[in-house]
Design an enzyme around this catalytic site. Structure first.
Site, PDB file in Angstrom:
ATOM      1  N   LYS A  10       0.832  -1.194   0.000  1.00 59.55           N
ATOM      2  CA  LYS A  10       0.000   0.000   0.000  1.00 59.55           C
ATOM      3  C   LYS A  10       0.881   1.264   0.000  1.00 59.55           C
ATOM      4  CE  LYS A  10      -3.857  -2.394   2.301  1.00 59.55           C
ATOM      5  NZ  LYS A  10      -4.743  -2.428   3.488  1.00 59.55           N
ATOM      6  N   TYR A  50     -11.927  -2.937  -3.622  1.00 57.28           N
ATOM      7  CA  TYR A  50     -12.558  -2.946  -2.296  1.00 57.28           C
ATOM      8  C   TYR A  50     -14.081  -3.001  -2.361  1.00 57.28           C
ATOM      9  CZ  TYR A  50      -8.101  -2.366   0.122  1.00 57.28           C
ATOM     10  OH  TYR A  50      -6.837  -2.572   0.642  1.00 57.28           O
ATOM     11  N   PHE A  58     -15.520   2.851   7.253  1.00 59.64           N
ATOM     12  CA  PHE A  58     -14.131   3.164   6.897  1.00 59.64           C
ATOM     13  C   PHE A  58     -13.907   3.224   5.389  1.00 59.64           C
ATOM     14  CE2 PHE A  58     -14.329  -1.484   7.526  1.00 59.64           C
ATOM     15  CZ  PHE A  58     -13.773  -1.945   6.339  1.00 59.64           C
ATOM     16  N   ARG A  86      -0.655 -14.308   3.864  1.00 62.52           N
ATOM     17  CA  ARG A  86      -1.384 -13.663   4.971  1.00 62.52           C
ATOM     18  C   ARG A  86      -0.613 -13.825   6.298  1.00 62.52           C
ATOM     19  NH1 ARG A  86      -6.486 -10.811   4.116  1.00 62.52           N
ATOM     20  NH2 ARG A  86      -7.128 -11.549   6.157  1.00 62.52           N
ATOM     21  N   THR A  92      -4.885  -8.156  10.446  1.00 56.93           N
ATOM     22  CA  THR A  92      -5.356  -6.899   9.843  1.00 56.93           C
ATOM     23  C   THR A  92      -5.039  -5.701  10.731  1.00 56.93           C
ATOM     24  OG1 THR A  92      -7.153  -8.113   8.809  1.00 56.93           O
ATOM     25  CG2 THR A  92      -7.401  -5.729   8.934  1.00 56.93           C
ATOM     26  N   ARG A 103       3.001  -6.471   9.427  1.00 54.21           N
ATOM     27  CA  ARG A 103       2.201  -5.496  10.166  1.00 54.21           C
ATOM     28  C   ARG A 103       2.654  -5.384  11.621  1.00 54.21           C
ATOM     29  NH1 ARG A 103      -3.365  -7.703   7.386  1.00 54.21           N
ATOM     30  NH2 ARG A 103      -3.601  -6.145   5.742  1.00 54.21           N
ATOM     31  N   ASN A 113      -2.171  -0.100   7.389  1.00 54.03           N
ATOM     32  CA  ASN A 113      -1.623  -1.432   7.688  1.00 54.03           C
ATOM     33  C   ASN A 113      -0.736  -2.017   6.586  1.00 54.03           C
ATOM     34  OD1 ASN A 113      -3.640  -2.122   5.950  1.00 54.03           O
ATOM     35  ND2 ASN A 113      -4.735  -3.477   7.355  1.00 54.03           N
ATOM     36  N   HIS A 116      -1.709  -5.426   1.522  1.00 54.26           N
ATOM     37  CA  HIS A 116      -2.955  -6.156   1.272  1.00 54.26           C
ATOM     38  C   HIS A 116      -2.611  -7.557   0.805  1.00 54.26           C
ATOM     39  CE1 HIS A 116      -6.810  -7.380  -0.410  1.00 54.26           C
ATOM     40  NE2 HIS A 116      -6.120  -7.815  -1.436  1.00 54.26           N
ATOM     41  N   GLU A 127      -8.909 -10.425  -7.807  1.00 54.47           N
ATOM     42  CA  GLU A 127      -8.075  -9.236  -7.613  1.00 54.47           C
ATOM     43  C   GLU A 127      -6.947  -9.155  -8.646  1.00 54.47           C
ATOM     44  OE1 GLU A 127      -6.961  -9.541  -3.472  1.00 54.47           O
ATOM     45  OE2 GLU A 127      -9.064  -9.398  -2.844  1.00 54.47           O
TER      46      GLU A 127
HETATM   47  P1  IDP Z   1      -7.477  -7.444   5.281  1.00 50.86           P
HETATM   48  O1  IDP Z   1      -6.754  -6.330   4.556  1.00 50.86           O
HETATM   49  O2  IDP Z   1      -6.628  -8.018   6.381  1.00 50.86           O
HETATM   50  O3  IDP Z   1      -8.034  -8.496   4.360  1.00 50.86           O
HETATM   51  P2  IDP Z   1     -10.208  -6.443   5.528  1.00 50.86           P
HETATM   52  O4  IDP Z   1     -11.122  -6.691   6.672  1.00 50.86           O
HETATM   53  O5  IDP Z   1     -10.507  -7.119   4.222  1.00 50.86           O
HETATM   54  O6  IDP Z   1      -8.718  -6.752   6.025  1.00 50.86           O
HETATM   55  O7  IDP Z   1     -10.196  -4.862   5.299  1.00 50.86           O
HETATM   56  C1  IDP Z   1      -9.602  -4.330   4.156  1.00 50.86           C
HETATM   57  C2  IDP Z   1      -8.803  -3.112   4.539  1.00 50.86           C
HETATM   58  O8  IDP Z   1      -9.678  -2.085   4.972  1.00 50.86           O
HETATM   59  C3  IDP Z   1      -7.836  -3.316   5.718  1.00 50.86           C
HETATM   60  O9  IDP Z   1      -6.594  -3.871   5.339  1.00 50.86           O
HETATM   61  C4  IDP Z   1      -7.666  -1.887   6.210  1.00 50.86           C
HETATM   62  O10 IDP Z   1      -6.747  -1.169   5.378  1.00 50.86           O
HETATM   63  C5  IDP Z   1      -9.056  -1.317   5.983  1.00 50.86           C
HETATM   64  N1  IDP Z   1      -9.882  -1.395   7.186  1.00 50.86           N
HETATM   65  C6  IDP Z   1     -10.589  -2.449   7.632  1.00 50.86           C
HETATM   66  N2  IDP Z   1     -11.238  -2.153   8.781  1.00 50.86           N
HETATM   67  C7  IDP Z   1     -10.936  -0.858   9.051  1.00 50.86           C
HETATM   68  C8  IDP Z   1     -11.301   0.046  10.100  1.00 50.86           C
HETATM   69  O11 IDP Z   1     -12.053  -0.289  11.012  1.00 50.86           O
HETATM   70  N3  IDP Z   1     -10.773   1.311  10.035  1.00 50.86           N
HETATM   71  C9  IDP Z   1      -9.951   1.710   9.023  1.00 50.86           C
HETATM   72  N4  IDP Z   1      -9.587   0.891   8.010  1.00 50.86           N
HETATM   73  C10 IDP Z   1     -10.070  -0.372   8.024  1.00 50.86           C
HETATM   74 MG    MG Z   2      -9.565  -8.464   2.983  1.00 55.02          MG
END
Ligand code: IDP
Ligand code: MG
Length: 150
Positions: A10, A50, A58, A86, A92, A103, A113, A116, A127
């Protein structure tokens, strides 16, 4: 099971000069590079990427973050590549991610974070098609494959 997964570094990973470090971790773990592309996401690419998060609180911030600078989109291959990538990334929420993960070593906040990774094979296929045409996925043999696999 030999799989391909989609991983994206990212904008914060790029700006913090962590690309080489993260690519090294994936290589060292045994995954093989299949494709890489350095780009700034279009609005359409970000929305497609997304799509599952549309409507979540968010989501607007996530789109702004992911389009705030260049990213490194990548495809990696190996046994259980989806889960292995992962694992290398960590949870996450960086503040819950274990030490030794990307992370856990480099992040604190969920909204920054760093990386991805696709969460299952079907997501990976969906994707990677956003960023790469089939001809851009390179088939090759890593010379240490015979030492990584029995
Ligand atoms: P992942 O990236 O570990 O698969 P997901 O739940 O698919 O996690 O969420 C996608 C992305 O959305 C996360 O990596 C993060 O950048 C963002 N995200 C998810 N939940 C939140 C939140 O509560 N606040 C801000 N960003 C979030
Ligand atoms: Mg995800």
């Amino acid at each position: 099971m030999r799989e391909r997964t989609f991983v994206m570094l990212k904008p914060d990973a790029v700006q913090r000069c962590l690309m080489g470090n993260i690519v090294s971790r994936l290589e060292n773990r045994g995954l093989k590079t299949v494709a890489m592309k350095f780009l700034v996401l279009s609005e359409a690419q970000a929305a497609e990427h997304y799509a599952e998060h549309v409507g979540k609180p968010f989501y607007p911030g996530l789109l702004e973050y992911i389009r705030s600078g260049p990213v490194l989109a990548m495809v990696w291959e190996g046994d259980n590549a989806v889960n292995v990538a992962r694992q290398v990334m960590g949870d996450t929420r960086p503040f819950e991610a274990g030490p030794g993960t990307v992370r856990g070593d480099f992040g604190l906040e969920i909204g920054r974070n760093i990386v991805h990774g696709a969460d299952k094979v079907e997501s990976a296929q969906r994707e990677m098609a956003i960023y790469f045409s089939p001809e851009e996925l390179v088939n090759w043999t890593r010379i240490d494959d015979k030492w990584l696999y029995e």
